[in-house]
Motif scaffolding. Structure first.
Motif, short mmCIF file in Angstrom:
data_model
loop_
_atom_site.label_atom_id
_atom_site.label_comp_id
_atom_site.label_asym_id
_atom_site.label_seq_id
_atom_site.Cartn_x
_atom_site.Cartn_y
_atom_site.Cartn_z
N ASP A 27 -7.70 0.36 -6.18
CA ASP A 27 -6.86 1.10 -5.23
C ASP A 27 -5.36 0.93 -5.51
OD1 ASP A 27 -6.63 -1.53 -4.58
OD2 ASP A 27 -7.08 -1.31 -2.44
N SER A 28 -5.03 0.43 -6.71
CA SER A 28 -3.62 0.29 -7.05
C SER A 28 -2.99 1.67 -7.27
CB SER A 28 -3.46 -0.55 -8.31
OG SER A 28 -4.12 0.07 -9.41
N GLY A 47 4.98 -4.70 -5.60
CA GLY A 47 4.42 -5.40 -6.75
C GLY A 47 4.26 -4.49 -7.96
N TYR A 48 3.87 -3.25 -7.72
CA TYR A 48 3.62 -2.34 -8.83
C TYR A 48 4.91 -1.77 -9.42
CZ TYR A 48 -1.16 -2.69 -7.22
OH TYR A 48 -2.37 -3.18 -6.85
N GLU A 78 1.57 -2.80 5.47
CA GLU A 78 0.94 -3.51 4.35
C GLU A 78 0.66 -2.55 3.20
OE1 GLU A 78 0.03 -3.90 7.49
OE2 GLU A 78 0.66 -5.98 7.80
N VAL A 79 0.35 -1.30 3.53
CA VAL A 79 0.09 -0.30 2.49
C VAL A 79 1.37 -0.05 1.71
CG1 VAL A 79 -0.60 2.09 2.05
CG2 VAL A 79 -1.72 0.79 3.86
N THR A 80 2.49 0.02 2.43
CA THR A 80 3.78 0.24 1.78
C THR A 80 4.16 -0.96 0.93
OG1 THR A 80 4.41 1.43 3.80
CG2 THR A 80 6.16 0.97 2.21
N ARG A 81 3.89 -2.15 1.44
CA ARG A 81 4.32 -3.38 0.78
C ARG A 81 3.69 -3.54 -0.61
NH1 ARG A 81 3.59 -6.56 4.82
NH2 ARG A 81 5.75 -6.62 5.53
N GLN A 82 2.47 -3.02 -0.77
CA GLN A 82 1.79 -3.22 -2.06
C GLN A 82 2.55 -2.53 -3.20
OE1 GLN A 82 -1.97 -1.21 -2.72
NE2 GLN A 82 -1.47 0.36 -1.20
N TYR A 83 3.33 -1.51 -2.88
CA TYR A 83 4.04 -0.79 -3.93
C TYR A 83 5.12 -1.65 -4.59
CZ TYR A 83 1.85 3.63 -2.72
OH TYR A 83 0.94 4.62 -2.52
N ASN A 142 3.31 8.89 -5.29
CA ASN A 142 3.74 7.56 -5.69
C ASN A 142 5.13 7.60 -6.32
OD1 ASN A 142 1.27 6.61 -4.80
ND2 ASN A 142 0.31 6.81 -6.80
#
Length: 302
Positions: free
Chosen positions: A106-107, A282-283, A275-280, A249
């Motif tokens: 799901d990245s 890292g990427y 939390e969904v926003t936060r994962q970006y 994205n």
């Protein structure tokens, strides 16, 4: 009961419940494929369905190249069908009980900056050279996807009445959560859409209601947008990720690069959870180095 009949009754029930056309199409596509497989295996009645039947079908799908997301989508639809049959007392056993979803990647799919620049340059050239509906529309589609973060279904559902050039707002009638919403309209995007709208007004005798249309003035479909992006990717020789959803994205990445904070991005991207926003973060860490260098907390301390 005949399996084919149970399929038809479930579709009728889902339509009565008010499912979207896209969701109904998902059921219809599954039942078409699953139904053909069942017929090939001489399974016609609901009483002949077992857990092994479902597992064998899903294994068949996996062996024929279904990716985890597609696999899981099919299993979820089958589970819904099975629950309905249990409620209707058509079957007496949950034949999906011990069948689990597979792990998905799901990245966020990252589009390279150079590929975006290449695509936009190409679309601008085509727009200048051809001055056609397709060239002007396709440029507007790409700019709208990147400039708003709209999902493809939201994009193709847009009507001109949904775009308020005075209040700088785009209203979304059909969002992922099936609720209406809105996104701000930037000055840059408004300029592009005005140019496109003027062309459409001159191109058709009667102004189409839909924003993005084909040569006949009919609403462009989700598949139409996907095919346009797919052809563009092939034509330009782009090897990496490049799809309509990946442009969402790009929208989020560029907000991060331009120093928007997490809460602002969450609101603009319409994520239900931060939390969904936060994962970006890292990427896109490597993209944010320039921001860190400019705002380095060690400045003045060393």
């Amino acid at each position: 009961m005949l399996i084919e009949m149970s399929f038809k009754e479930l579709i009728a029930e889902k339509r009565f419940q008010g499912l979207t056309e896209n969701s109904l199409r998902s059921y219809e596509n599954l039942f078409r494929h699953f139904g053909n497989w069942l017929q090939e295996n001489d399974i016609e009645h609901t009483q002949d369905l077992t857990s092994q039947t479902v597992k064998a079908y899903l294994l068949h799908c996996k062996e024929h190249g279904n990716k985890p997301k597609t696999f899981n989508s099919k299993l979820k639809l089958i589970r819904s069908w099975v629950r309905w049959m249990l409620d209707e007392e058509i079957i007496d056993k949950d034949i999906c009980k011990n069948i689990k979803l597979v792990r998905e990647d799901d990245s966020p799919k990252i589009v390279r900056e150079e590929d975006i620049q290449l695509a936009l340059r190409h679309l601008r050239r085509m727009k200048r050279r051809e001055d056609s509906l397709y060239s002007i529309r396709n440029h507007a589609i790409m700019i709208t996807l990147i400039g708003t973060g709209l999902r493809v279904t939201e994009l193709v559902s847009l009507d001109w009445n949904d775009i308020d050039f005075n209040d700088w707002l785009i209203t979304i009638q059909k969002s992922k959560s099936r609720r209406s919403g809105s996104v701000p309209l930037s000055e840059a995007l408004a300029k592009e859409l005005r140019v496109y709208k003027s062309f459409v007004e001159n191109r058709f005798k009667d102004m189409p209601e839909s924003v993005f249309v084909n040569n006949e003035g009919e609403r462009l479909t989700k598949n139409g947008v996907q095919l346009f992006i797919k052809r563009l990717k092939k034509e330009l020789g782009i090897q990496g990720t490049f799809s309509p959803h990946a442009m969402r994205n790009v929208f989020i990445k560029r907000l991060l690069m331009n120093k928007a904070n997490l809460r602002e991005i969450q609101l603009l991207a319409r994520h239900s959870k931060i939390e969904v926003t936060r994962q970006y973060i890292g990427y896109f860490q490597h993209e944010l180095k320039e921001v860190l260098d400019e705002h380095d907390p060690l400045k003045g301390l060393l």
